[in-house]
Enzyme design. Structure first.
Site, short mmCIF file in Angstrom:
data_model
loop_
_atom_site.label_atom_id
_atom_site.label_comp_id
_atom_site.label_asym_id
_atom_site.label_seq_id
_atom_site.Cartn_x
_atom_site.Cartn_y
_atom_site.Cartn_z
N TYR A 129 74.89 -30.05 26.05
CA TYR A 129 74.39 -28.70 25.32
C TYR A 129 74.74 -28.79 23.77
CZ TYR A 129 75.13 -26.34 29.79
OH TYR A 129 75.32 -25.89 31.28
N ARG A 140 81.68 -17.37 32.33
CA ARG A 140 82.31 -17.80 31.15
C ARG A 140 83.03 -16.92 30.61
NH1 ARG A 140 79.63 -21.39 27.93
NH2 ARG A 140 77.56 -20.97 29.14
N ARG A 145 79.88 -30.38 28.40
CA ARG A 145 79.16 -29.54 27.62
C ARG A 145 78.72 -29.99 26.51
NH1 ARG A 145 80.55 -25.32 26.11
NH2 ARG A 145 78.93 -24.23 26.27
N GLU A 180 77.21 -10.01 36.09
CA GLU A 180 77.87 -11.23 36.87
C GLU A 180 78.37 -12.13 35.68
OE1 GLU A 180 74.64 -11.82 40.17
OE2 GLU A 180 74.23 -12.58 38.39
N CYS A 221 81.32 -45.08 29.50
CA CYS A 221 80.37 -46.07 28.76
C CYS A 221 79.21 -45.45 28.48
CB CYS A 221 80.34 -47.21 29.89
SG CYS A 221 81.77 -47.89 30.42
C1 LIG Z 1 75.30 -18.76 35.42
C2 LIG Z 1 74.83 -17.52 35.79
C3 LIG Z 1 75.95 -16.16 35.80
C4 LIG Z 1 77.08 -16.39 34.70
O1 LIG Z 1 76.82 -16.74 33.65
P1 LIG Z 1 77.98 -16.91 32.22
O2 LIG Z 1 77.04 -17.35 31.12
O3 LIG Z 1 78.89 -17.78 32.77
O4 LIG Z 1 78.37 -15.32 32.31
C5 LIG Z 1 75.57 -15.11 36.24
N1 LIG Z 1 74.31 -15.09 37.00
C6 LIG Z 1 73.48 -15.79 37.25
C7 LIG Z 1 72.67 -15.70 38.15
C8 LIG Z 1 73.77 -17.08 36.71
O5 LIG Z 1 72.98 -17.97 37.15
#
Ligand SMILES: *Cc1c(COP(=O)(O)O)cnc(C)c1O
Length: 414
Positions: A317, A277, A313, A274, A344
């Site tokens: 972070y 980024r 971000r 999945e 602000c």
């Molecule tokens: C956020 C997330 C991703 C994607 O994360 P990346 O760092 O953007 O690749 C994939 N799977 C789940 C369950 C997530 O919470």
């Protein structure tokens, strides 16, 4: 820093600043890198784009055309995807803390796969007898797998809000899910965190999941046919960050699955990842106009016309970014600047410290690698407006999301 060929002066003229700019060709290249490397002759693979990184109707359309799957975590992401004509059977409904309404909505759309985050969600799902179809179902587990990334983007530790620990209770629920004939329980999901740059974590995580599948088969006779390894593939934000060879890693991950599947005598047919980024991060830029320059005893501030509202971000972070001043790419970088926004908050810093050529008011500042978790996290704090989003493909620009207007700000006020 590589030169970027877009005509930023024209883009400013046409769309104003701040502006989110995406290089569509780069997104397609990133997608192809995943497609070409996360594949195997003898095992199915699915690449699921994590839409929370960046989702608009246009982005959903690209994902559809590129034939990826889509991870949605809310009614809003589902609605955006469906509005763009995305095939619901290719959607994975994720999210911890799903509402009953979201589950019912997923059933109405006939969402392909539902990923349960915890045991409460499992009982919620099993209690809705009339689903109207038989969804694929996965359960998110938490291996307490330690990784090195910012604490706000770690997801796999004992007390994480995400996923379930493997214990007797969980194993009972896995059995129950496997035996329920109103669903197809296909397997487990595990996501170890985000912006992970040490590739060993991904391989070790894959091995851990395979071992878990072996244990479930040997000890409990639970045979799962799909495995979802999550996302988290980190990107190179700064010139000084190491390059990561994902083609090698992805090959390695899928080969590890194939080999252990055979060695452990498992029946896994489908392996999923999945990425979010790593599909859009390096394809995005944010263009700002330098509005004011302020000198304090120890700092040269560049004040741009945007804010933490369009890049959360840094505040969230402590993320670090590279930037350049448009048309000054070849000038010596002589001055240390702190780039700050209009909000602000003392924390409204876009870049803590960067060496740039001497800047002037009205220069354009381009922040690099802003494609992921920028637009999708944007807010209206201080009643600032969310910028427009422009996509550029083969040198043609296209407005994908229009800039907010002041009227948009009050349109929900009764
Ligand atoms: C956020 C997330 C991703 C994607 O994360 P990346 O760092 O953007 O690749 C994939 N799977 C789940 C369950 C997530 O919470």
């Amino acid at each position: 820093m590589k030169t970027i060929k877009f005509n930023f002066n024209n883009l400013k003229e046409k769309y104003k600043t701040p502006l989110y700019i995406y290089d569509e060709n780069k997104i397609i290249n990133n997608i192809n890198m995943f497609k070409n490397n996360f594949k195997h002759e003898k095992i199915n693979t699915k690449i699921i784009y994590a839409s929370k990184a960046f989702l608009t109707k246009y982005m959903a359309k690209i994902i559809k055309e590129e034939e990826l799957y889509l991870d949605c975590v809310s009614s809003g992401e589902l609605y955006t995807a469906i509005s763009a004509g995305f095939d619901p059977s290719k959607i994975f409904l994720h999210g911890n803390n799903k509402t009953k309404e979201e589950l019912k909505e997923a059933f109405n759309y006939k969402v392909g796969t539902i990923v349960l985050d915890n045991l409460y969600e499992a009982s919620m799902l099993l209690n809705i007898k009339d689903k109207g179809y038989k969804p694929n179902v996965m359960l998110r587990v938490n291996l307490s797998f330690q990784v090195d990334t910012h604490k706000y983007i770690k997801t796999s530790y004992e007390d994480s809000k995400f996923g379930v620990l493997i214990n007797d209770e969980t194993i009972n629920v896995i059995k129950e899910l496997s035996n329920d004939n109103t669903i197809n329980f296909i397997g487990l999901h595990s996501h170890i965190g985000s912006q992970i740059t040490d590739t060993n974590y991904f391989i070790n995580h894959t091995k851990e999941m395979m071992k878990l599948y072996k244990m479930l088969k040997d000890k409990y006779n639970v045979n799962l046919k799909a495995l979802n390894l999550g996302g988290g593939f980190g990107i190179k934000y700064l010139e000084t960050d190491p390059f990561i060879d994902y083609s090698k890693l992805l090959n390695n991950m899928i080969n590890t699955c194939y080999n252990l599947n055979k060695e452990y005598n498992l029946n896994i047919e489908d392996v999923m990842i999945e990425p979010g980024r790593s599909i859009v991060g390096n394809a995005g830029y944010t263009l700002y106009t330098i509005n004011q320059i302020k000198k304090t005893p120890n700092t040269n501030y560049l004040f741009v016309d945007g804010s933490m509202n369009d890049n959360l971000r840094v505040a969230l972070y402590e993320a670090k970014y590279d930037a350049l001043i448009v048309d000054k790419e070849n000038e010596p970088k002589k001055v240390n600047y702190k780039v700050a926004g209009k909000a602000c908050e003392s924390g409204d810093i876009l870049i803590e410290n960067i060496k740039l050529p001497k800047a002037n008011i009205n220069d354009l500042l381009l922040v690099i690698n802003t494609g992921a978790y920028h637009y999708s996290m944007a807010s209206n704090y201080n009643r600032l407006l969310i910028p427009a989003v422009v996509f550029i493909k083969d040198n043609k620009d296209k407005l994908v999301v229009r800039r907010q207007t002041l009227k948009d700000l009050i349109k929900y006020d009764m």
